[in-house]
Design an enzyme around this catalytic site. Structure first.
Site, PDB file in Angstrom:
ATOM      1  N   GLY A 115     -81.497   7.124   1.036  1.00  0.00           N
ATOM      2  CA  GLY A 115     -81.015   7.571   2.554  1.00  0.00           C
ATOM      3  C   GLY A 115     -81.491   6.712   3.816  1.00  0.00           C
ATOM      4  N   CYS A 161     -86.663   5.107  -2.920  1.00  0.00           N
ATOM      5  CA  CYS A 161     -86.672   4.751  -1.445  1.00  0.00           C
ATOM      6  C   CYS A 161     -86.835   6.334  -0.691  1.00  0.00           C
ATOM      7  CB  CYS A 161     -85.336   3.968  -1.168  1.00  0.00           C
ATOM      8  SG  CYS A 161     -85.423   3.272   0.597  1.00  0.00           S
ATOM      9  N   TYR A 162     -86.016   6.556   0.040  1.00  0.00           N
ATOM     10  CA  TYR A 162     -86.265   7.795   0.843  1.00  0.00           C
ATOM     11  C   TYR A 162     -86.696   8.910  -0.269  1.00  0.00           C
ATOM     12  CZ  TYR A 162     -85.500  11.544   4.046  1.00  0.00           C
ATOM     13  OH  TYR A 162     -85.403  12.839   4.721  1.00  0.00           O
ATOM     14  N   HIS A 183     -84.861  -0.141  -5.067  1.00  0.00           N
ATOM     15  CA  HIS A 183     -83.857   0.459  -5.623  1.00  0.00           C
ATOM     16  C   HIS A 183     -83.517   0.046  -7.020  1.00  0.00           C
ATOM     17  CE1 HIS A 183     -82.099   2.390  -2.152  1.00  0.00           C
ATOM     18  NE2 HIS A 183     -82.742   1.461  -1.532  1.00  0.00           N
ATOM     19  N   GLU A 187     -81.293   1.114  -9.465  1.00  0.00           N
ATOM     20  CA  GLU A 187     -79.903   1.287  -9.600  1.00  0.00           C
ATOM     21  C   GLU A 187     -79.210  -0.143  -9.370  1.00  0.00           C
ATOM     22  OE1 GLU A 187     -80.260   2.873  -5.559  1.00  0.00           O
ATOM     23  OE2 GLU A 187     -81.577   2.457  -6.924  1.00  0.00           O
ATOM     24  N   GLY A 245     -46.895   7.801 -12.657  1.00  0.00           N
ATOM     25  CA  GLY A 245     -47.070   6.495 -13.359  1.00  0.00           C
ATOM     26  C   GLY A 245     -48.500   5.875 -13.078  1.00  0.00           C
ATOM     27  N   ASP A 287     -54.396   7.938 -12.600  1.00  0.00           N
ATOM     28  CA  ASP A 287     -55.081   9.297 -12.935  1.00  0.00           C
ATOM     29  C   ASP A 287     -54.046  10.136 -13.512  1.00  0.00           C
ATOM     30  OD1 ASP A 287     -57.183   8.167 -11.703  1.00  0.00           O
ATOM     31  OD2 ASP A 287     -56.720   8.753  -9.446  1.00  0.00           O
ATOM     32  N   SER A 288     -52.840  10.296 -12.819  1.00  0.00           N
ATOM     33  CA  SER A 288     -51.898  11.360 -13.516  1.00  0.00           C
ATOM     34  C   SER A 288     -51.531  10.948 -15.136  1.00  0.00           C
ATOM     35  CB  SER A 288     -50.537  11.353 -12.756  1.00  0.00           C
ATOM     36  OG  SER A 288     -49.701  10.164 -12.767  1.00  0.00           O
ATOM     37  N   SER A 289     -51.466   9.660 -15.080  1.00  0.00           N
ATOM     38  CA  SER A 289     -51.032   9.277 -16.537  1.00  0.00           C
ATOM     39  C   SER A 289     -52.237   9.630 -17.451  1.00  0.00           C
ATOM     40  CB  SER A 289     -50.924   7.624 -16.841  1.00  0.00           C
ATOM     41  OG  SER A 289     -49.632   7.336 -15.919  1.00  0.00           O
ATOM     42  N   LYS A 338     -63.671   6.335 -11.440  1.00  0.00           N
ATOM     43  CA  LYS A 338     -62.446   5.597 -11.920  1.00  0.00           C
ATOM     44  C   LYS A 338     -62.524   4.920 -13.107  1.00  0.00           C
ATOM     45  CE  LYS A 338     -58.317   4.806 -10.213  1.00  0.00           C
ATOM     46  NZ  LYS A 338     -57.367   5.856  -9.640  1.00  0.00           N
TER      47      LYS A 338
END
Length: 547
Positions: free
Chosen positions: A59, A86-87, A175, A177, A230, A233-235, A380
């Site tokens: 942070g 870290c934080y 870090h 990650e 199309g 996400d919606s597909s 995503k």
């Protein structure tokens, strides 16, 4: 809809870190399910979630600042393994009786870490005695809490990591990650699988099975309606719901005439031939054309297009109800970043306020649907992986970012059928040529030092695949000459950028021969165009889109 058993849940406590989502993604990459919660989550709330591991993020604050984020001390008494970064290390230290101070100099970027645990640390395991880590701090732990031992240091940071193995509390100033930390993945694996005893069970097959089961449990025998654009996400929502409930799903594809060349046909082909769903193709091109006539303001275009979509959509829902097939649920493509980036997840918000990110839906009077959001716990790239596993074609799964109002905001000024035709044809050439360019780059180069470097003679020369590319039609015409005759035609603006998240972007340094080929083809193949220009502005100061 959490798709992981509670015994395999890792929660990431977010202290406002720039890497907060990255931590959750790294855990998921190791096939363990993770969720992000705000830092003021209470011990009782954590106990109710029943996680098997907790990670404290970094942070930007100083632990001694007046408004510094804190943590419920009882979280450390739950008997759940905790790993802080870290934080996260600093807040663990001060909460448990240690101290944090300023180092003589800040430490930012790569640093050499030296272990001082004599090989006894379960977190470090068999990693090297000396290794490269990624630091980003000014404050650092000065005195560790009682029961803790220092397990590593750097030239600047005497307490680069600390642990209390008896209580299964571990922390690093660096870090793990980020990819710049050489042994970061190994440390995460040691924590998750060695210290916490988890198993890598969160895999695509089980994810799909769990999601399908959850949809069926929520929906029962009711009907579901989905606005299919199309887009990715919606597909993926459509494909997932199709697998779960089949003909109980009605996909409504509102064709406003503003999609790219051949996209409406491609969407219809996929969802009528590959999936057993009720597909409704609403041809609203004429209605949109009439509504957009003489409209030049981009925000007004957006308002008109969005409002008309819901009018078309609810008309279909009403027709279904009148036909004896009333709809109870509305499916949406809400994804996890929509939730954690909303106001509810900001530092200082309560964990209990993290709820579904409901889009602002203008329900007509007397109309209401319950929402179903089967992607609301996926990032995503996970959504794309789901789409591939569900059988969606690459042109949908890997579709470039495309604005909801479509080509209407890539046409500057009024939208006419003539302009739409010109832009669709020019944009198709841009995508065809740069699709081929990207394939060529990916085949011809190797990854070296985080950059893609061309391996052909004359190099090395940095050359990356292009992230997003499209054509823009400005509201002007220019003089040209073709076949010894004067022309007065449209210019086309080529926009091609490199980015990873659309927050910032740089214009793509395309080879001259690629630019020349795109220009030559557009001018030769698209009637009414006599000039092509290349937008070489980065974001900021520009945006990626023109409107």
């Amino acid at each position: 809809m959490t798709t992981a058993p509670a015994s395999q849940l890792v929660i990431v406590v977010d202290f406002g870190a720039q890497y907060g989502q990255l931590i959750a993604r790294r855990v998921r990459d190791l096939q363990v399910y993770s969720e992000i919660v705000p830092c003021d989550v209470s011990a009782d709330e954590v106990r109710a979630m029943a996680p098997s591991a907790i990670i404290l993020s970094g942070g930007p604050a100083s632990v001694y600042a007046e408004d510094a984020p804190s943590i419920d001390p009882e979280i450390f008494e739950l008997g759940i393994p905790v790993l802080g970064f870290c934080y996260g290390q600093q807040i663990m230290a001060v909460t448990l009786g240690g101290t944090v101070g300023h180092t003589e100099a800040g430490e930012y970027g790569a640093a050499t870490l030296r272990r001082c645990d004599s090989g006894a640390s379960a977190l470090y395991g068999e990693t090297l005695t000396e290794q490269t880590v990624w630091m980003s701090h000014r404050d650092a732990v000065a005195e560790v809490p009682e029961g803790f031992v220092v397990t590593a240091s750097t030239d600047v940071c005497p307490v680069a990591s600390m642990e209390c193995a008896e209580r299964r509390l571990y922390a690093t100033q660096f870090h793990p990650e980020v990819r710049h930390t050489a042994c970061g993945d190994e440390l995460l694996q040691n924590f998750l699988f060695g210290i916490c005893g988890l198993e890598p069970t969160w895999k695509m097959d089980s994810i799909i099975d769990d999601a399908v089961e959850a949809i069926r449990a929520q929906v029962g025998d009711a009907r579901v309606i989905l606005g299919l654009s199309g887009g990715v996400d919606s597909s993926v929502v459509a494909a997932l719901c199709a697998k779960a409930i089949g003909k109980q799903l009605t996909c409504v594809f509102v064709n406003h005439g503003l999609l790219r060349k051949n996209e409406p046909e491609e969407v219809e082909a996929v969802f009528t031939k590959q999936f057993d769903v009720d597909f409704v193709h609403v041809h609203a091109e004429d209605r949109y054309a009439a509504l957009l006539a003489d409209v030049t303001e981009p925000e007004e275009k957006r308002r008109i297009i969005g409002s008309q979509f819901w009018e078309e959509f609810f008309t279909v829902a009403q027709d279904l109800a009148e036909g004896g097939r009333p709809v109870k649920f509305l499916a949406q493509g809400t994804i996890y970043p929509d939730i954690i980036e909303s106001g509810a997840r900001k530092t200082g918000g309560k964990a209990s306020t993290i709820k579904s990110h409901h889009n602002l839906i203008p329900f007509p009077e007397g109309v209401h649907f319950d929402l179903i959001e089967p992607l609301d716990h996926f990032f995503k790239d996970e959504v794309r992986a789901l789409g591939t596993a569900l059988g969606l074609p690459d042109h949908i799964v890997h579709r470039q970012p495309f604005p909801g109002p479509g080509l209407a905001i890539r046409i500057i000024g009024t939208v006419t059928r003539d302009k739409l035709h010109v832009l669709k044809e020019a944009d198709a050439i841009v995508r065809e040529e740069l699709d081929a360019y990207n394939i060529g780059v990916n085949e011809a180069v190797g990854e070296r030092g985080g950059e893609l470097v061309r391996t052909t003679p004359g190099g090395p020369e940095v050359e990356r695949p292009v992230w997003q590319y499209f054509a823009v039609l400005p509201d002007i015409k220019s003089v040209g000459v073709m076949g010894d005759e004067r022309t007065y035609g449209y210019p086309i603006i080529l926009r091609a950028v490199e980015s990873s998240d659309a927050m910032t972007a740089d214009w793509a340094k395309l080879p001259y021969e690629v630019l020349g080929r795109i220009s030559g083809r557009i001018v030769s193949e698209v009637p009414g165009v006599n000039r092509v220009a290349y937008d070489i502005t980065s974001k900021p100061p520009a945006t990626i889109e023109w409107e």
